[in-house]
Design an enzyme around this catalytic site. Structure first.
Site: not given
Ligand code: GRF
Length: 206
Positions: A18, A98, A112, A114, A148
């Protein structure tokens, strides 16, 4: 937008897509000066792949099981991304961590999303973690990826209330609405050269 060449995006997915759809829609509406050069999935049955094909976007299936370890997977991934001329990598529900191989190949060029207000509730099931903790507000965070888990410099956050009767599903849905707004927004800022990174601090240029 005049003069600047479209940013070449690769979108990595594992599921529904989405967020991918929200990004495609904003690009097709002419609101972001970017082109999606490929959508890469580690899951062959990800619905996101169908969304990409529907819009004529190249797709690649890059399965976990074909590689001995994460670094080998990422080495091959970097090759695929480079062969498509990728400038910015978008993790849109890509359910893999990754390694340094990817992070050093695309420094401050992997984003990214989150579903929590980082640094609270990193990792899996962020919405359930927020409910279990009893916070009054949660939200989503767009950040650059470092080595991280959900620790990289924060680009944009959006806040939503947590309501007394919320379930993981209802909170996720409220957060996703914001994801679909802020993720394209962060890509737009990148495409306009407006994101300046100093260590872990990001300044949005006027
Ligand atoms: C989103 O909730 C995002 O925050 C998380 O994975 C989910 C992906 O959803 N990283 P979709 O595949 O974009 O619908």
């Amino acid at each position: 937008m005049a003069g600047r060449k479209p940013v070449q995006l690769a979108v990595l997915v594992s599921g529904n897509g989405s967020n991918l759809q929200a990004i495609i829609d904003r690009i097709e509406a002419g609101e972001i000066n970017a082109r999606i050069v490929c959508v890469i999935s580690n899951k062959p049955d990800a619905f996101a792949l169908r969304r990409a094909s529907k819009h004529g976007i190249a797709t690649v299936i890059h399965e976990n099981s074909n590689f001995a370890n994460r670094r080998e997977y990422d080495t091959a991934l970097v090759e695929i991304l480079r062969s498509h001329g990728t400038e910015l990598v978008i993790l849109a529900g890509f359910m893999r961590i990754l390694t340094d191989v990817m992070v050093t190949a695309f420094p401050n060029a992997i984003m990214n999303i989150h579903p929590a207000l980082l640094p609270a509730f990193p990792g899996l099931h962020a919405q359930q973690q927020a409910l279990d903790y009893g916070v009054r507000f949660s939200g989503c965070t767009v950040h650059f990826v470092d080595c991280g888990t959900d620790t990289g410099p924060i680009i944009i956050q959006a806040v939503v209330p947590v309501l007394p009767d919320d379930t993981e599903e209802s909170l996720s849905a409220r957060i996703q609405k914001e994801e679909h707004r802020v993720f394209p927004e962060a890509i737009k800022l990148f495409s306009e050269g407006k994101i300046s990174v100093q260590g872990r601090h990001i300044r949005i240029l006027p």
